[in-house]
Write an enzyme that holds these catalytic residues in place. Sequence first.
Site, PDB file in Angstrom:
ATOM      1  N   THR A 191      -0.005   5.292   4.571  1.00  0.00           N
ATOM      2  CA  THR A 191      -0.494   4.360   5.587  1.00  0.00           C
ATOM      3  C   THR A 191      -0.894   3.039   4.962  1.00  0.00           C
ATOM      4  O   THR A 191      -0.896   2.874   3.751  1.00  0.00           O
ATOM      5  CB  THR A 191      -1.691   4.946   6.354  1.00  0.00           C
ATOM      6  OG1 THR A 191      -1.786   4.294   7.608  1.00  0.00           O
ATOM      7  CG2 THR A 191      -2.984   4.820   5.603  1.00  0.00           C
ATOM      8  N   LYS A 222      -5.281   4.936  13.759  1.00  0.00           N
ATOM      9  CA  LYS A 222      -6.016   5.199  12.521  1.00  0.00           C
ATOM     10  C   LYS A 222      -7.296   4.377  12.417  1.00  0.00           C
ATOM     11  O   LYS A 222      -7.951   4.355  11.380  1.00  0.00           O
ATOM     12  CB  LYS A 222      -5.115   4.909  11.325  1.00  0.00           C
ATOM     13  CG  LYS A 222      -3.847   5.754  11.346  1.00  0.00           C
ATOM     14  CD  LYS A 222      -2.894   5.327  10.281  1.00  0.00           C
ATOM     15  CE  LYS A 222      -1.576   6.061  10.444  1.00  0.00           C
ATOM     16  NZ  LYS A 222      -0.603   5.591   9.461  1.00  0.00           N
ATOM     17  N   GLY A 279     -11.509   2.562   9.652  1.00  0.00           N
ATOM     18  CA  GLY A 279     -10.104   2.903   9.511  1.00  0.00           C
ATOM     19  C   GLY A 279      -9.932   3.854   8.347  1.00  0.00           C
ATOM     20  O   GLY A 279     -10.689   3.795   7.374  1.00  0.00           O
ATOM     21  N   SER A 283      -1.175   3.380   0.847  1.00  0.00           N
ATOM     22  CA  SER A 283      -0.060   3.068  -0.055  1.00  0.00           C
ATOM     23  C   SER A 283       0.436   1.643   0.119  1.00  0.00           C
ATOM     24  O   SER A 283       0.907   1.024  -0.828  1.00  0.00           O
ATOM     25  CB  SER A 283       1.084   4.057   0.151  1.00  0.00           C
ATOM     26  OG  SER A 283       1.493   4.052   1.494  1.00  0.00           O
ATOM     27  N   CYS A 306       6.551  -1.193   2.046  1.00  0.00           N
ATOM     28  CA  CYS A 306       6.074   0.177   1.812  1.00  0.00           C
ATOM     29  C   CYS A 306       6.773   1.168   2.743  1.00  0.00           C
ATOM     30  O   CYS A 306       6.708   1.030   3.964  1.00  0.00           O
ATOM     31  CB  CYS A 306       4.562   0.237   2.033  1.00  0.00           C
ATOM     32  SG  CYS A 306       3.871   1.898   1.841  1.00  0.00           S
ATOM     33  N   THR A 345       4.661   2.888   5.555  1.00  0.00           N
ATOM     34  CA  THR A 345       4.024   2.007   6.523  1.00  0.00           C
ATOM     35  C   THR A 345       5.073   1.531   7.518  1.00  0.00           C
ATOM     36  O   THR A 345       6.159   1.116   7.110  1.00  0.00           O
ATOM     37  CB  THR A 345       3.407   0.785   5.795  1.00  0.00           C
ATOM     38  OG1 THR A 345       2.447   1.251   4.843  1.00  0.00           O
ATOM     39  CG2 THR A 345       2.729  -0.158   6.767  1.00  0.00           C
TER      40      THR A 345
END
Length: 177
Positions: free
Chosen positions: A7, A39, A51, A130, A165, A168
């Site tokens: 995430t 989140k 978060g 990440s 990423c 994501t």
Amino acid sequence: MNKVHATTIICVRKDNKIAMASDGQVTLDQTILKHKASKIRRLYKDKVLAGFAGATSDAFALFSRFEGKLDEYRGNLPRAAIELAKDWRTDRVLRRLEALLIVADDEYTFILSGNGDVVEPDDGIAAIGSGGPFALAASRALMAHSKLSAREIAKEAMKISADICIYTNDKITIEEL
């Protein structure tokens, strides 16, 4: 800090506004399970944003515990954050939880970890997950070289992170204080 995959959460503080953004992707190993997960939570009478990055069930347990700390300390974010971090580090069950949290109110922003870390960023920008380093770098550049609002910076940083990423996505949720 723990390396958490799966995430990106970014929190940007600018001009007395706080924007927290997250992607919506839930990943299990190499499989995307969900695209539009939430989140970020509003806590303590909608005065605190929180978060998470990490294992979902662990994050829910931490949200619940953190909300209890906020109630116990009447919304005092620094005190609630420190007490949660102490519990998280020392409790036999909690210390096994694999997650990171960003929490923010109108005055403070902190990154919390199970190692007992309660870190307040120097520049008002915090990122975890990440994709966090990508979102952090993008936010710092946008903060220094644009007139974008906190919300706009968070959104653009998330878009950049989603392009880099693999954990994501571009299904962005933004909450503001």
